[in-house]
Design a protein around this motif. Structure first.
Motif, short mmCIF file in Angstrom:
data_model
loop_
_atom_site.label_atom_id
_atom_site.label_comp_id
_atom_site.label_asym_id
_atom_site.label_seq_id
_atom_site.Cartn_x
_atom_site.Cartn_y
_atom_site.Cartn_z
N THR A 26 17.04 8.13 22.01
CA THR A 26 17.63 9.19 22.84
C THR A 26 19.13 8.95 22.95
OG1 THR A 26 17.35 7.93 24.87
CG2 THR A 26 15.52 9.38 24.22
N THR A 60 13.50 16.19 18.03
CA THR A 60 12.40 16.85 18.71
C THR A 60 12.70 16.84 20.20
OG1 THR A 60 11.14 14.78 18.89
CG2 THR A 60 10.65 16.20 16.99
N LEU A 61 12.17 17.83 20.89
CA LEU A 61 12.37 17.95 22.33
C LEU A 61 11.06 17.64 23.03
CD1 LEU A 61 14.34 18.81 24.60
CD2 LEU A 61 13.49 21.14 24.31
N ASP A 62 11.10 16.71 23.99
CA ASP A 62 9.93 16.38 24.80
C ASP A 62 10.35 16.54 26.26
OD1 ASP A 62 7.57 15.52 25.85
OD2 ASP A 62 7.74 13.45 25.15
N GLY A 63 9.90 17.61 26.87
CA GLY A 63 10.37 17.94 28.22
C GLY A 63 11.82 18.35 28.13
N LYS A 64 12.68 17.60 28.79
CA LYS A 64 14.11 17.91 28.74
C LYS A 64 14.90 16.89 27.92
CE LYS A 64 14.25 20.21 33.19
NZ LYS A 64 14.91 20.29 34.50
N ASN A 66 15.84 15.04 24.28
CA ASN A 66 15.85 15.09 22.82
C ASN A 66 15.60 13.71 22.26
OD1 ASN A 66 16.47 17.86 22.28
ND2 ASN A 66 18.57 17.46 22.94
N TYR A 67 14.71 13.64 21.28
CA TYR A 67 14.43 12.39 20.58
C TYR A 67 14.88 12.56 19.13
CZ TYR A 67 11.75 10.88 24.60
OH TYR A 67 11.38 10.50 25.86
N HIS A 69 14.93 11.19 15.25
CA HIS A 69 14.10 10.46 14.28
C HIS A 69 14.87 10.37 12.96
CE1 HIS A 69 10.58 11.49 16.85
NE2 HIS A 69 11.30 12.57 17.07
#
Length: 126
Positions: A26, A60-64, A66-67, A69
């Motif tokens: 992140t 990718t977005l998980d909740g609020k 950004n991750y 990769h």
């Protein structure tokens, strides 16, 4: 192999950390790692956006959150850069590169003996 963009020195520094950390990472994780640089969130976000555009990362977005990769490994990148270097300066031939090193006295007799042994092992002659 992917057609990747060229990495700036700073982008390479960030990618080396991401490769070492593993993904996903992140912005906040990277800011913690680079705290000595005193970068702002916007600076890191811009760097990561460029790395996505150049093909090195996906997001990718998980909740609020950004991750980020990796989309290429360090080893893949090294191979691409090595081939680009060889193509640009040595007509794509490793022999031409090694010849330049040997002719410029960059290799000692010990280096040459070690390479000879390495080639024998790779060839299965050990």
């Amino acid at each position: 192999m992917k057609n990747l963009g060229k990495l700036s020195e700073t982008e390479m520094e960030v990618m080396e950390v991401i490769w070492k950390e593993g993904t996903p990472v992140t912005v906040s994780k990277l800011l913690d790692i680079f705290e000595d640089k005193d970068w702002k969130t916007s600076t890191m976000s811009t760097l990561l956006k460029r790395l996505i555009e150049k093909g090195f990362l996906t997001k990718t977005l998980d909740g609020k959150v950004n991750y980020y990769h990796t989309s290429v490994t360090m080893e893949q990148y090294r191979k691409i850069e090595t081939q680009t270097f060889l193509n640009r300066l040595y007509n794509g031939k490793v022999k031409n590169f090694i010849t330049a090193l040997v002719n410029d006295d960059e290799f000692s007799k010990k280096d040459i003996a070690e390479l000879r042994e390495w080639f024998k092992q790779k060839k299965g002659e050990e």
